[in-house]
Design a protein around this motif. Sequence first.
Motif, PDB file in Angstrom:
ATOM      1  N   ARG A 177       0.832  -1.209   0.000  1.00 23.54           N
ATOM      2  CA  ARG A 177       0.000   0.000   0.000  1.00 23.54           C
ATOM      3  C   ARG A 177       0.869   1.263   0.000  1.00 23.54           C
ATOM      4  O   ARG A 177       0.508   2.265  -0.609  1.00 23.54           O
ATOM      5  CB  ARG A 177      -0.935   0.013   1.209  1.00 23.54           C
ATOM      6  N   LEU A 178       2.020   1.196   0.673  1.00 21.42           N
ATOM      7  CA  LEU A 178       2.945   2.331   0.661  1.00 21.42           C
ATOM      8  C   LEU A 178       3.414   2.617  -0.764  1.00 21.42           C
ATOM      9  O   LEU A 178       3.473   3.781  -1.194  1.00 21.42           O
ATOM     10  CB  LEU A 178       4.144   2.045   1.563  1.00 21.42           C
ATOM     11  N   VAL A 179       3.726   1.558  -1.500  1.00 21.95           N
ATOM     12  CA  VAL A 179       4.139   1.722  -2.898  1.00 21.95           C
ATOM     13  C   VAL A 179       3.002   2.297  -3.729  1.00 21.95           C
ATOM     14  O   VAL A 179       3.210   3.186  -4.569  1.00 21.95           O
ATOM     15  CB  VAL A 179       4.626   0.372  -3.473  1.00 21.95           C
ATOM     16  N   ASP A 180       1.761   1.820  -3.477  1.00 22.55           N
ATOM     17  CA  ASP A 180       0.597   2.370  -4.196  1.00 22.55           C
ATOM     18  C   ASP A 180       0.458   3.866  -3.932  1.00 22.55           C
ATOM     19  O   ASP A 180       0.191   4.653  -4.853  1.00 22.55           O
ATOM     20  CB  ASP A 180      -0.683   1.652  -3.756  1.00 22.55           C
ATOM     21  N   ILE A 181       0.619   4.251  -2.667  1.00 20.93           N
ATOM     22  CA  ILE A 181       0.521   5.674  -2.309  1.00 20.93           C
ATOM     23  C   ILE A 181       1.598   6.470  -3.039  1.00 20.93           C
ATOM     24  O   ILE A 181       1.325   7.534  -3.619  1.00 20.93           O
ATOM     25  CB  ILE A 181       0.659   5.847  -0.782  1.00 20.93           C
ATOM     26  N   ALA A 182       2.831   5.956  -3.026  1.00 16.92           N
ATOM     27  CA  ALA A 182       3.953   6.662  -3.646  1.00 16.92           C
ATOM     28  C   ALA A 182       3.765   6.809  -5.151  1.00 16.92           C
ATOM     29  O   ALA A 182       4.027   7.886  -5.717  1.00 16.92           O
ATOM     30  CB  ALA A 182       5.254   5.917  -3.348  1.00 16.92           C
TER      31      ALA A 182
END
Length: 308
Positions: free
Chosen positions: A202-207
């Motif tokens: 999810r962190l990668v999706d946000i980024a």
Amino acid sequence: NMFTPDVIKTIVWALAMIIVLTIFILIFKKQLASRIEKIGIRVKKGDAELEISENITEPPSEIISDVSQTEYINLEDKIEADRDISDNSKYDSETLTSKMWESYEENDLAEMKKSFLELNKIEGDSQKKLENEVLYNSMLQRRGNSEALKELNRLAENSMVASYAFTQLGNCYEFNGNYLEAIKMYEKAYEISDSDIKKANRLVDIALNLSKFDNPQTGIDKILAEIDNFSDSDAISSTYSGLSTLYEEIEDVELETLALEKAIEYGLNDTDLLFKLAYLYGENNQDNMAILHYENSILINPKNSAVL
């Protein structure tokens, strides 16, 4: 003399009638037989009374034939309708999920629905059923069904699938180019994710959506600020893989290469990362390093030898 002309005339007439009746019966024997089946005959000897009554409760044979044919056609229709779902009964959940995706790619919503219904029919786990429902509505929304978005928000209220529902809501908003709303949904999913790997993804999706909404450096800064929070090797590999994608966007080959090397360090058996790094080295004329990583991918999965 008892055989008067009138008596002889009567006898001759009676014989003639018998002959005519016999010929008539012989000619129309089959037709009469079917009619006799429908007629009830009662003879009362005392008064020589003969009562003939036709059975009117049974319809003519032509109507029976028509009704039977109609019932047969309806039965065939029912079998065909049941087959819509039962044709998929031989598949397991993984295959049915794949069939849903294939139907989604082909924009065949009817076939997608059939696979979804069969998938939930064979699924015994209540949480998996809800997850299937989330995925199905996410697919519907991305194919233009506005009601599916409401259904996803409803499913997001269920704690069993809230994280997954918010993730799929993020996917829908990202698919439709609404990156700010996508970020909000991914952040909600991040907050309630129950494992490092889910949080990292999810962190990668946000980024990646920050990169689209603002610029790649914003996404890079987001990952670098959070990456030390993870201890799981797969989660760390995922974040470095996301970093490599963002460095690719700003065309920083050196940092992209370093990020991929770190992703592979933590995700040792990820042949996709090995292929990506080998290709990157090849594109930058570092053939020895490219071959090295191709060979490593083959050691993990011999089927990958086809790329050389």
